[in-house]
Write a protein that holds these residues in place. Structure first.
Motif, mmCIF file in Angstrom:
data_model
loop_
_atom_site.group_PDB
_atom_site.id
_atom_site.type_symbol
_atom_site.label_atom_id
_atom_site.label_comp_id
_atom_site.label_asym_id
_atom_site.label_seq_id
_atom_site.Cartn_x
_atom_site.Cartn_y
_atom_site.Cartn_z
ATOM 1 N N ASP A 1 38.505 31.971 30.075
ATOM 2 C CA ASP A 1 38.164 30.874 29.358
ATOM 3 C C ASP A 1 39.503 29.924 29.196
ATOM 4 O O ASP A 1 40.557 30.551 28.468
ATOM 5 N N THR B 1 40.650 27.521 27.644
ATOM 6 C CA THR B 1 40.941 27.037 26.122
ATOM 7 C C THR B 1 41.664 28.126 25.488
ATOM 8 O O THR B 1 42.569 27.911 24.831
ATOM 9 N N ALA C 1 37.054 23.024 23.993
ATOM 10 C CA ALA C 1 35.940 22.243 24.637
ATOM 11 C C ALA C 1 35.905 21.208 23.949
ATOM 12 O O ALA C 1 35.405 21.238 22.770
ATOM 13 N N ALA D 1 36.342 24.415 31.493
ATOM 14 C CA ALA D 1 37.000 25.687 30.540
ATOM 15 C C ALA D 1 36.720 27.034 31.129
ATOM 16 O O ALA D 1 37.749 27.703 31.290
#
Length: 247
Positions: free
Chosen positions: A56, A58, A78, A101
């Motif tokens: 991910d 992020t 996100a 993401a």
């Protein structure tokens, strides 16, 4: 080759005790790594935890920040909807880039150069991300024009040892996908090279990274905005420079 249960069954039938996942397909899928762990099979790649965290972008940004590595200005998670994203983009200043993401390979990415185009580009990126990666999550970063894309490959083991195999320049791209890789990166300031390699090590240690991985750093300075935990399909240039085989 995409059926995890079938792969594990083959390993059981033939007393296979290790799997090297190669690249693409299941190489970055934590479910395969977990299945290997559950069945006493060595997964020749990063840990399940590292695959989850760095899968991910992020979360990867958070990890880089926690490690003291500078990241591009952007969203910390996100974005909820187009309105939130547009407000953030205006605060960052255009151009910005929308990124999936959970994406990779240049999919789910859109450069937005003005506010009037933001909503349409956001919706396109969201649809592409959902179709390609099964997740509609999109985040926003400041877009650095004419940046160089420099990657640093890492090699670690299960005993806490972690080294870098220097850098490679992947700036020649088509649709955000690498076309040519050059190692060592030409005309790269030695101080920038050292900073990039040191930053990659910091990030690897932050997630207790084991085995082969690489961290890519689109850079004019030491910015970090993407990562991959797989053993790179294009892993020849950096190891050749360092005279180390990753296989």
């Amino acid at each position: 080759y995409l059926d995890i249960d079938a792969i594990i069954d083959i390993c059981r039938q033939h007393d296979i005790d290790g799997i090297h996942p190669g690249y693409g397909f299941l190489s970055e899928n934590p479910k395969l790594a977990q299945a290997c762990a559950d069945n006493g099979i060595t997964f020749v790649g990063p840990s399940v935890e590292a695959l989850h965290k760095l899968g991910d972008k992020t979360i990867a940004r958070e990890i880089a920040t926690a490690a003291g590595v500078p990241v591009l200005s952007g969203s910390q998670r996100a974005i909820v909807n187009a309105d939130e994203g547009l407000a953030l983009a205006k605060s960052l200043g255009f151009p910005v880039i929308l990124k999936a993401a959970h994406g990779g390979g240049g999919r789910g990415m859109r450069v937005v150069r003005d506010a009037a185009d933001f909503v349409a580009q956001y919706e396109q990126a969201k649809r592409e991300s959902l179709s390609a990666f099964g997740s509609p999550d999109i985040f926003v970063e400041k877009f650095i024009q004419r940046a160089r894309h420099i990657e640093v490959q890492l090699l670690g083991d299960q005993h806490g040892n972690l080294v870098h195999l220097f850098e490679r320049d992947c700036s020649v791209q088509r649709r955000h996908q690498k076309v040519v890789e050059i190692a060592p990166a030409p005309n790269l300031d030695p101080k920038v090279r050292d900073a990039l390699c040191d930053s990659a090590i910091k990030i690897g240690k932050q997630v207790a990274l084991a085995r082969s991985s690489f961290w890519s750093m689109p850079t004019r300075t030491s910015f970090s905005s993407s990562r991959s935990t797989r053993a790179s399909k294009s892993s020849t240039p950096s190891p050749r420079k360092s005279l180390v085989s990753t296989l």
